[in-house]
Design an enzyme around this catalytic site. Structure first.
Site, PDB file in Angstrom:
ATOM      1  N   LYS A   1       0.990  -1.201   0.100  1.00  0.00           N
ATOM      2  CA  LYS A   1       0.071  -0.009   0.162  1.00  0.00           C
ATOM      3  C   LYS A   1       0.898   1.363  -0.233  1.00  0.00           C
ATOM      4  O   LYS A   1       1.603   1.488   0.899  1.00  0.00           O
ATOM      5  CB  LYS A   1      -0.789   0.104   1.068  1.00  0.00           C
ATOM      6  CG  LYS A   1      -2.172   1.167   0.834  1.00  0.00           C
ATOM      7  CD  LYS A   1      -2.587   1.671   2.282  1.00  0.00           C
ATOM      8  CE  LYS A   1      -1.918   2.681   2.838  1.00  0.00           C
ATOM      9  NZ  LYS A   1      -1.682   3.986   2.269  1.00  0.00           N
TER      10      LYS A   1
ATOM     11  N   GLU B   1      10.209   0.880  10.153  1.00  0.00           N
ATOM     12  CA  GLU B   1      11.273   1.916  10.038  1.00  0.00           C
ATOM     13  C   GLU B   1      10.682   3.157  10.403  1.00  0.00           C
ATOM     14  O   GLU B   1       9.884   3.478   9.381  1.00  0.00           O
ATOM     15  CB  GLU B   1      11.756   1.562   8.548  1.00  0.00           C
ATOM     16  CG  GLU B   1      13.194   2.233   8.567  1.00  0.00           C
ATOM     17  CD  GLU B   1      13.018   3.694   8.076  1.00  0.00           C
ATOM     18  OE1 GLU B   1      13.094   4.603   8.878  1.00  0.00           O
ATOM     19  OE2 GLU B   1      13.024   3.924   6.728  1.00  0.00           O
TER      20      GLU B   1
ATOM     21  N   CYS C   1      13.712  10.415   7.112  1.00  0.00           N
ATOM     22  CA  CYS C   1      13.521   9.856   8.321  1.00  0.00           C
ATOM     23  C   CYS C   1      14.755  10.083   9.003  1.00  0.00           C
ATOM     24  O   CYS C   1      14.957  10.180  10.201  1.00  0.00           O
ATOM     25  CB  CYS C   1      13.174   8.552   8.325  1.00  0.00           C
ATOM     26  SG  CYS C   1      13.847   7.364   7.004  1.00  0.00           S
TER      27      CYS C   1
ATOM     28  N   GLU D   1      10.369  15.106  15.788  1.00  0.00           N
ATOM     29  CA  GLU D   1      10.720  14.981  14.121  1.00  0.00           C
ATOM     30  C   GLU D   1       9.864  16.145  13.722  1.00  0.00           C
ATOM     31  O   GLU D   1       8.448  16.325  13.666  1.00  0.00           O
ATOM     32  CB  GLU D   1      10.364  13.785  13.782  1.00  0.00           C
ATOM     33  CG  GLU D   1      10.570  13.406  12.413  1.00  0.00           C
ATOM     34  CD  GLU D   1      10.161  12.009  11.844  1.00  0.00           C
ATOM     35  OE1 GLU D   1       9.307  11.579  12.337  1.00  0.00           O
ATOM     36  OE2 GLU D   1      11.440  11.678  11.347  1.00  0.00           O
TER      37      GLU D   1
HETATM   38  P1  NAI Z   1       1.749   7.754   8.674  1.00  0.00           P
HETATM   39  O1  NAI Z   1       2.572   6.895   9.328  1.00  0.00           O
HETATM   40  O2  NAI Z   1       0.233   7.937   9.039  1.00  0.00           O
HETATM   41  O3  NAI Z   1       1.877   7.086   7.081  1.00  0.00           O
HETATM   42  C1  NAI Z   1       2.525   6.332   6.625  1.00  0.00           C
HETATM   43  C2  NAI Z   1       1.822   5.186   5.787  1.00  0.00           C
HETATM   44  O4  NAI Z   1       1.241   4.477   6.589  1.00  0.00           O
HETATM   45  C3  NAI Z   1       0.953   5.596   4.769  1.00  0.00           C
HETATM   46  O5  NAI Z   1       0.837   4.781   3.864  1.00  0.00           O
HETATM   47  C4  NAI Z   1      -0.225   5.815   5.581  1.00  0.00           C
HETATM   48  O6  NAI Z   1      -1.503   5.584   4.722  1.00  0.00           O
HETATM   49  C5  NAI Z   1      -0.207   4.293   6.474  1.00  0.00           C
HETATM   50  N1  NAI Z   1      -1.074   4.513   7.655  1.00  0.00           N
HETATM   51  C6  NAI Z   1      -1.519   5.375   8.332  1.00  0.00           C
HETATM   52  N2  NAI Z   1      -2.297   5.011   9.409  1.00  0.00           N
HETATM   53  C7  NAI Z   1      -2.191   3.722   9.270  1.00  0.00           C
HETATM   54  C8  NAI Z   1      -2.974   2.865  10.200  1.00  0.00           C
HETATM   55  N3  NAI Z   1      -3.539   2.868  10.950  1.00  0.00           N
HETATM   56  N4  NAI Z   1      -2.713   1.476   9.837  1.00  0.00           N
HETATM   57  C9  NAI Z   1      -1.832   1.070   8.676  1.00  0.00           C
HETATM   58  N5  NAI Z   1      -1.270   1.790   7.784  1.00  0.00           N
HETATM   59  C10 NAI Z   1      -1.466   3.308   8.172  1.00  0.00           C
HETATM   60  O7  NAI Z   1       2.535   9.309   8.231  1.00  0.00           O
HETATM   61  P2  NAI Z   1       1.991  10.717   8.044  1.00  0.00           P
HETATM   62  O8  NAI Z   1       0.520  10.728   8.595  1.00  0.00           O
HETATM   63  O9  NAI Z   1       2.029  10.551   6.422  1.00  0.00           O
HETATM   64  O10 NAI Z   1       2.999  11.609   8.349  1.00  0.00           O
HETATM   65  C11 NAI Z   1       3.041  12.166   9.772  1.00  0.00           C
HETATM   66  C12 NAI Z   1       4.371  12.201  10.296  1.00  0.00           C
HETATM   67  O11 NAI Z   1       4.824  10.847  10.280  1.00  0.00           O
HETATM   68  C13 NAI Z   1       5.347  13.006   9.613  1.00  0.00           C
HETATM   69  O12 NAI Z   1       5.243  14.318   9.910  1.00  0.00           O
HETATM   70  C14 NAI Z   1       6.626  12.496   9.950  1.00  0.00           C
HETATM   71  O13 NAI Z   1       7.174  13.146  10.983  1.00  0.00           O
HETATM   72  C15 NAI Z   1       6.382  11.065  10.083  1.00  0.00           C
HETATM   73  N6  NAI Z   1       6.706  10.273   8.969  1.00  0.00           N
HETATM   74  C16 NAI Z   1       8.000   9.621   9.020  1.00  0.00           C
HETATM   75  C17 NAI Z   1       8.341   9.034   7.955  1.00  0.00           C
HETATM   76  C18 NAI Z   1       9.746   8.144   7.937  1.00  0.00           C
HETATM   77  O14 NAI Z   1      10.122   7.925   6.905  1.00  0.00           O
HETATM   78  N7  NAI Z   1      10.056   7.880   9.232  1.00  0.00           N
HETATM   79  C19 NAI Z   1       7.385   8.913   6.615  1.00  0.00           C
HETATM   80  C20 NAI Z   1       6.373   9.561   6.782  1.00  0.00           C
HETATM   81  C21 NAI Z   1       5.800  10.333   7.695  1.00  0.00           C
END
Ligand code: NAI
Ligand code: MG
Length: 792
Positions: A190, A264, A298, A395
């Site tokens: 996804k 990660e 990240c 972050e």
């Molecule tokens: P997120 O963690 O919500 O999204 C990442 C992925 O997880 C997306 O594909 C999303 O659709 C999916 N997702 C969201 N809720 C889920 C759930 N309950 N169960 C399964 N999958 C789910 O991150 P978001 O909301 O896009 O960004 C928020 C913050 O997260 C950012 O400001 C940043 O600080 C952090 N982040 C960190 C990343 C990294 O590479 N470490 C990447 C993206 C966000």
């Protein structure tokens, strides 16, 4: 206008990349996409809209994956899995190689679609994301080719659910898919809701490359679609990259299901500049650390730790460099930074920066004209930040660096590790000894010396602490998509009758061999249990042999703090750790008969079996003494200047819940690999047969094991496991026992995202050779990849 003006200010003109092909591709799809399931695209119905970050204009309609669609994708992946795994390694290698070639042939289209969809500069998608994605498929084609010889004792996991974020949409897809497919798994992936287009484009390419239907399935949607995938019973593993918040949620949701998990997550990585660093080089490093990909990385070097003597000079040079950065259209080839992915992220960045200023930081932003439409944010520096400030802890996930000063190398390490995260670190010094000394001490999965944000498919990537667990890439990453064949078909452990604690020694001893009540073993000393309760130890016929202490949460706290204090064990030489284990084996050997008769008394086993358990325990101690200086790291050779040292480091303080069976061999099999690798252990011995452990105190006391390296708390495994799982200073938890024990260990460990190793109530044959060795040592270590300059 005079031409001379351009010679004066030397500014760049626009240098736009053509988006004609990319727009034509979108138009061909009518800007509307279904899922890719079982080798073909579905007709989208539940669609949502995505936008172009740089302009705010609508970009595409994507399907929102429903339960039925997720189920169809998992079913397709399941159907494809066994034929895919049964292909020869060579056949799978050719498929992966074909995917790599497809990426190379369509590199320009992918790079442009990615820049439009995500807002990141074409320069980065063209030079970094897309070539690196191809490299992942080529590298892992190699692991497919070599699977039978490189991993003969391992099998694929099965069907893997992969959930990826929006910051490196295409590269993350490659990081996730390549190892999974190479090693015989099939996938439902996804993509992130903001940035799904290159995943769908990739599905088209995979279809054209003749990848068998169902091997890759792409289901688009938002968080709730991700949750459906996480919850689906047909999934064997979840691999997630994204926020720590969602990672924690996933850990809790799949606890006890037997699904594997790698996470990660976020970071707040230190970028340490010593006073003897090449300052201009380090300034360029900061540009790559925090303004690469608009800081939405990240492992971004977001905390600049500057040695006091050079801090002022460094900040001055950095500001000068910031003023030369260019922010603009992602398709302009000469910009440094493009757009932030979505308005919600822009709001988050603004809010955090405002909080930083409110807390007293000084704000510097490069003077520049930002494009007026779309999501743009300038390169930003917050100076005068205190370690406890929100902007030093949270972050920000945007182009915002904070500076903190330090005096000594020790202080730099303290500040670096003063974070709940532990993903990466960048260290700048011209002194190789200083840089490597600090590299050894920072709590991070990846360390760059005089460099930053280097990535390669051959080098493991991943974090510690709340940055998650597991590694992606390299040999260490391959194991995350495999399981030991010895684990297949293990039987469920029979249920154990309950044992009840009672207040201390009442005179109802019936057995002839009545002992004193055994205490706990904490910090090298026998300690009375805090609650002053004890629990009976019975023969199989129910006669009382002895009593042991009923440990509680307070005892666990004491044991954990003793283990934490025994930090020096982590730095003892491997030779020294081996010597201690040999000595313990020798002392156990001297008391073999006594230990064997105790096992017989508790378990009712005949003398021969009990003797065999003691003999196997002694041999296992020898084995891990042998391993102590042989489970070494490796050196990766990425196609970049330098090498990466993949060091095996101890995890830290590890809780161990021993299985009810094999009271001595179980204890040794679980604690010896951890101790051999430099961890400190708090062990809860077999609940029905704890005397092998309490007798072991005597062996420990006469050996050279430093106090606090192995602590033993007897009692009810369930509440003690819960105390360990929720303890913030415990780094990992191993739990062997009932299914319920595994479930709670995994669920409660989400508190600080500690690593877990559980058996889901399945029996291990402790006498079998597979009950020791590299598979166990892998669980006992963290791999730290240290990139160092080397060669030309
Ligand atoms: P997120 O963690 O919500 O999204 C990442 C992925 O997880 C997306 O594909 C999303 O659709 C999916 N997702 C969201 N809720 C889920 C759930 N309950 N169960 C399964 N999958 C789910 O991150 P978001 O909301 O896009 O960004 C928020 C913050 O997260 C950012 O400001 C940043 O600080 C952090 N982040 C960190 C990343 C990294 O590479 N470490 C990447 C993206 C966000
Ligand atoms: Mg979210």
């Amino acid at each position: 206008m005079s031409i001379a003006k351009y010679f004066d200010d030397m500014s760049y003109g626009l240098s736009p990349e053509s988006d004609t092909e990319a727009r034509a591709w979108l138009a061909r799809h009518d800007h509307s996409f279904g899922h890719f399931i079982a080798g073909s695209f579905t007709t989208p119905d539940h669609s949502f809209q995505t936008f172009e970050p740089a302009t705010g204009k609508p970009l595409a309609h994507l399907a929102r994956g429903t339960a039925a669609e997720v189920d169809a994708a998992v079913t397709a992946a399941r159907k494809a899995q066994s034929p895919w795994a049964k292909l020869t390694g060579h056949a799978r290698a050719r498929h992966l190689y074909a995917l790599a070639r497809m990426i190379q042939r369509h590199a320009r289209l992918i790079a442009v679609v990615e820049a439009i969809d995500n807002g990141k500069p074409i320069r980065e998608t063209r030079d970094i994301d897309v070539p690196l994605a191809a490299r992942h498929f080529t590298h892992h084609a190699g692991w497919a080719q070599l699977q039978a010889t490189a991993f003969p004792d391992h099998a694929p996991l099965g069907v893997v659910g992969q959930i990826i974020p929006w910051n490196f949409p295409f590269l993350m897809l490659a990081w996730k898919l390549a190892p999974a497919l190479a090693l015989g798994n099939t996938v439902v992936l996804k993509p992130a809701e903001y940035t799904s287009l290159t995943a769908l484009l990739f599905a088209e390419l995979a279809q054209a490359a003749g990848l068998p239907a169902g091997v890759i399935n792409i289901v688009t949607g938002e968080g709730d679609t991700g949750a459906l995938l996480v919850d689906h019973p047909g999934i064997d593993k979840i691999a997630f990259t994204g926020s720590t918040e969602v990672g924690r949620l996933i850990r809790q949701r799949i606890a006890g299901t037997g699904k594997s998990l790698t996470l990660e997550l976020g970071g707040k990585s230190p970028f340490i500049v010593f006073d003897d660093a090449d300052l201009d080089g380090a300034v360029e490093g900061v540009v790559d650390a925090i303004w690469f990909n608009q800081g939405q990385v990240c492992c971004a070097g977001s905390r600049l730790l500057l040695q006091e003597g050079i801090a002022e000079d460094f900040i001055r040079r950095l500001k000068r460099r910031m003023d030369n950065l260019r922010v603009g259209s992602p398709l302009d080839k000469s910009i440094d930074m493009g757009a932030i992915v979505a308005p919600v992220q822009l709001d988050r960045i603004r809010a955090l920066v405002a909080q930083g200023v409110a807390e007293g930081a000084t704000l510097y932003q490069a003077a520049m004209d930002l494009p007026t439409n779309g999501c743009f944010y300038p390169p930003t520096l917050l100076t005068g930040v205190q370690p406890a400030h929100i902007v030093a802890q949270e972050e920000i996930f945007g182009p915002v660096a904070v500076t903190i000063t330090f005096r000594t190398p020790d202080e730099s390490v303290q500040l670096a590790n003063h974070s709940r995260y532990g993903l990466s670190a960048s260290i700048w010094s011209e002194s190789i000894s200083l840089a490597l000394q600090v590299a050894a001490k920072v709590e991070a999965g990846v360390v760059w010396v005089n460099a930053t944000n280097l990535f390669d498919a051959a080098v493991g990537f991943g974090g510690r602490k709340e940055s998650g667990f597991g590694r992606e890439g390299g040999r260490e990453g391959a194991y995350e998509y495999l399981k030991p064949k010895a684990m297949l078909g293990r039987k469920l452990r029979p249920a154990q009758p309950p044992i009840t604690a009672r207040s201390a020694s009442i005179a109802d001893f019936v057995a002839p061999t009545i002992d004193r009540t055994a205490k706990l073993f904490i910090a090298g000393k026998q300690a009375r249990p805090d609650g002053n309760y004890s629990r009976p130890v019975l023969t199989p016929r129910g006669a009382l042999i002895a009593e042991v202490g009923e440990g509680n949460r307070k005892d666990i706290r004491n044991a954990v703090s003793a283990a934490r204090k025994a930090e020096a064990w982590a730095n003892a030489t491997a030779h020294n750790r081996a010597q201690v284990l040999y000595y313990i084996a020798e002392n156990l050997s001297a008391r073999a008969t006594e230990f064997a008769s105790r096992i017989s008394a508790m378990t009712g086993q005949g003398a021969a079996k009990a003797d065999a358990e003691v003999a196997a325990s002694i041999e296992r101690l020898f084995s891990y003494a042998a391993w102590a200086d042989k489970y070494e790291g490796s050196v990766h050779a990425p196609p970049l200047r330098g090498v990466a040292l993949a060091m095996h480091e101890p995890i830290g303080v590890v809780g161990v819940i021993c299985p009810p069976e094999a009271p001595l061999l179980g204890l040794i099999s679980l604690t010896a690999p951890l101790i051999a690798m430099g961890n400190r252990v708090v062990a809860v011995p077999s609940a029905p047969h704890p005397l092998s452990a309490t007798d072991f105190y005597g062996v420990l006391e006469t050996s050279d094991m430093p106090d606090g390296v192995l602590n033993i708390v007897t009692g009810d495994p369930q509440p003690l496991a819960e105390a360990l799982a929720t303890h913030a200073d415990v780094d990992a938890l191993w739990a062997f026992g009932s299914e319920a024990l595994s479930e709670s260990a995994e669920r409660l460990s989400a508190s600080n995202l500690k690593r877990t190793f559980v058996d889901h109530g399945r029996l291990t044959d402790w006498h079998h050779p597979s009950a020791e060795g590299a598979d166990w040592l892998r669980h006992a270590t963290e791999v730290k990849n240290i990139w160092i300059p080397y060669g030309v």
